[in-house]
Design a protein around this motif. Structure first.
Motif, short mmCIF file in Angstrom:
data_model
loop_
_atom_site.label_atom_id
_atom_site.label_comp_id
_atom_site.label_asym_id
_atom_site.label_seq_id
_atom_site.Cartn_x
_atom_site.Cartn_y
_atom_site.Cartn_z
N LEU A 245 0.86 -1.17 0.00
CA LEU A 245 0.00 0.00 0.00
C LEU A 245 0.90 1.22 0.00
O LEU A 245 1.72 1.40 0.91
CB LEU A 245 -0.91 -0.01 1.23
N TYR A 246 0.72 2.08 -1.03
CA TYR A 246 1.60 3.25 -1.12
C TYR A 246 1.38 4.19 0.07
O TYR A 246 0.27 4.42 0.52
CB TYR A 246 1.40 4.03 -2.43
N GLY A 247 2.50 4.74 0.57
CA GLY A 247 2.45 5.60 1.74
C GLY A 247 2.61 4.84 3.04
O GLY A 247 2.74 5.44 4.10
N HIS A 248 2.61 3.52 2.95
CA HIS A 248 2.74 2.67 4.13
C HIS A 248 3.89 1.68 3.92
O HIS A 248 4.91 1.76 4.58
CB HIS A 248 1.42 1.95 4.40
N ASP A 249 3.73 0.74 2.99
CA ASP A 249 4.76 -0.26 2.73
C ASP A 249 5.82 0.23 1.76
O ASP A 249 6.93 -0.31 1.72
CB ASP A 249 4.12 -1.54 2.18
N ILE A 250 5.49 1.21 0.96
CA ILE A 250 6.46 1.85 0.06
C ILE A 250 6.23 3.36 0.10
O ILE A 250 5.09 3.82 0.25
CB ILE A 250 6.35 1.33 -1.40
N ASP A 251 7.33 4.10 -0.05
CA ASP A 251 7.23 5.56 -0.01
C ASP A 251 8.48 6.17 -0.62
O ASP A 251 9.31 5.47 -1.21
CB ASP A 251 7.02 6.05 1.44
N THR A 252 8.62 7.48 -0.47
CA THR A 252 9.72 8.20 -1.13
C THR A 252 11.08 7.87 -0.55
O THR A 252 12.10 8.25 -1.13
CB THR A 252 9.49 9.72 -1.03
N ALA A 253 11.12 7.17 0.59
CA ALA A 253 12.40 6.80 1.20
C ALA A 253 12.70 5.31 1.03
O ALA A 253 13.63 4.79 1.65
CB ALA A 253 12.39 7.16 2.69
N THR A 254 11.93 4.63 0.18
CA THR A 254 12.07 3.18 0.00
C THR A 254 12.40 2.87 -1.46
O THR A 254 11.68 3.31 -2.36
CB THR A 254 10.76 2.46 0.36
N THR A 255 13.46 2.12 -1.71
CA THR A 255 13.78 1.72 -3.08
C THR A 255 13.02 0.44 -3.44
O THR A 255 12.60 -0.31 -2.55
CB THR A 255 15.28 1.48 -3.28
N PRO A 256 12.87 0.16 -4.73
CA PRO A 256 12.21 -1.09 -5.13
C PRO A 256 12.89 -2.34 -4.58
O PRO A 256 12.22 -3.34 -4.29
CB PRO A 256 12.26 -1.04 -6.66
#
Length: 381
Positions: A245-256
């Motif tokens: 879920l964007y903003g939770h499990d992935i965000d601007t500080a997380t790489t793929p």
């Protein structure tokens, strides 16, 4: 969930239908959306796994990228300047999962990209759609016409009986495979249909003109195998499926790579590939591919029945010590009748079966790193 309280949330074309069906409406990503219906989250979740659920996802952004040259491959090459995926290789009638990345290798948003033959069709997250459109216009306007499809609704039909339900209205549905996408008529309405979704189940997403959305939704709901499903069950279904879920499990500080999304970046865009790099944050992301990242998103299964929620700190020991990670999504998995969660831990603690402890209301609850998805997906390959 990405909830943004506003004085007057926007309404999707299906808002009146939600209210008439007894939907409990809540603010979500700037929209008034149903979190559940009278059946309740548990029944809605289990019904989707057993039969078919209908979801309103019209709050998502729909965007067409139309190449000024008339060649879809030019739009694909242009979009590759913003994402680490191989867009050129998406065949006509197919779609692919992608991420917009920033200069630090973080994820601005995740999205779906479909090749409709003469243009690309994008579906982006509701809370990010204005920024995503601005990002596309700022970077791709020389090569593409960026067309926001604000006059369309988006509904998802998910579950093992989705194909049989949709086949009554769309002759093309049974022949479609997972991630097929393109223009199709549904009940005589010109729609865009993809065989995909956000539940781990077989199913379809249907982009329909806003004026026809309620009529189509009612036709689908007339089938006794179909129930309306709210945001609550949508979240528990995607969690069991191990989906971010964007903003939770992935965000601007997380790489793929940190997010365990390596599978989504094709070899052609990695080091040594035909079109390696060339996207924002490529240096950091490719370094993570080549040398590894220090942390990783993992699945987590608690030993007891108490859910471990987002924000819970993770520890390597039952007492003392500093936190080693944090839960980013967590809750009760109705299909498993057990709690499930996802979070980030050091790579050294990411192996399956690794014992960890989550701090919940002052106590440390034991859990273990577990394989995802927690519930086997049923995509039609």
């Amino acid at each position: 969930m990405l909830a943004h309280n506003q004085d007057s949330p926007r309404r999707t074309p299906l808002h009146s239908l939600h209210v008439s069906l007894g939907g409990k409406m809540v603010p979500f990503a700037g929209y008034d959306m149903p979190v559940q219906y009278p059946a309740g989250v548990l029944k809605e979740h289990l019904h989707t796994r057993a039969a078919a659920g209908l979801f309103d996802v019209s709050h998502m952004g729909q965007i067409a990228l139309r190449p000024k040259s008339g060649k879809v491959e030019d739009a694909a090459r242009a979009l590759e300047r913003l994402v680490p995926q191989d867009i050129v290789a998406i065949a006509s009638g197919r779609q692919r999962y992608a991420q917009f990345t920033n200069a630090d290798g973080g994820i601005l948003d995740d999205l779906m990209v479909a090749n409709f033959g003469d243009h690309l069709f994008l579906v982006v997250n509701a809370a990010c759609k204005a920024e995503d459109e601005a990002h596309l216009r700022a970077n791709l306007s020389d090569d593409c016409i960026i067309d926001s499809l604000a006059d369309r609704a988006l509904i998802a039909l998910q579950g093992p009986k989705a194909e049989a339900v949709l086949a009554k209205f769309c002759a093309a549905a049974p022949a479609m495979k997972f991630m097929d996408a393109g223009p199709h008529e549904v009940a005589g309405i010109k729609c865009f249909v993809s065989r995909s979704g956000y539940t781990g189940e077989d199913g379809f997403e249907i982009s329909v003109p806003a004026a026809d959305a309620e009529r189509l939704a009612k036709m689908l709901l007339d089938n006794p195998d179909v129930l309306p499903i709210g945001l609550g069950a949508r979240d528990s279904l995607r969690l069991e499926a191990g989906l971010c879920l964007y903003g939770h499990d992935i965000d601007t500080a997380t790489t793929p790579v940190e997010a365990a999304l390596e599978w989504s970046v094709q070899k052609s865009r990695r080091s040594g590939g035909a079109r390696a790099g060339g996207f924002p944050g490529a240096e950091k992301i490719l370094a993570h591919f080549d040398h590894g990242a220090s942390r990783r998103r993992v699945g987590l299964r608690a030993e007891g029945r108490a859910p471990v929620r987002e924000g819970a700190l993770l520890f390597a020991d039952s007492a003392g010590g500093e936190p080693v990670g944090q839960v980013t999504s967590g809750g009760f998995g109705p299909s498993l009748s057990a709690p499930v969660a996802m979070g980030y831990v050091p790579v050294s603690l990411s192996a399956l079966g690794t014992k960890l402890f989550a701090e919940v209301r002052g106590q440390r609850l034991p859990l273990a790193v577990a394989a995802m998805p927690f519930v086997k997906n049923t995509y039609k390959r």
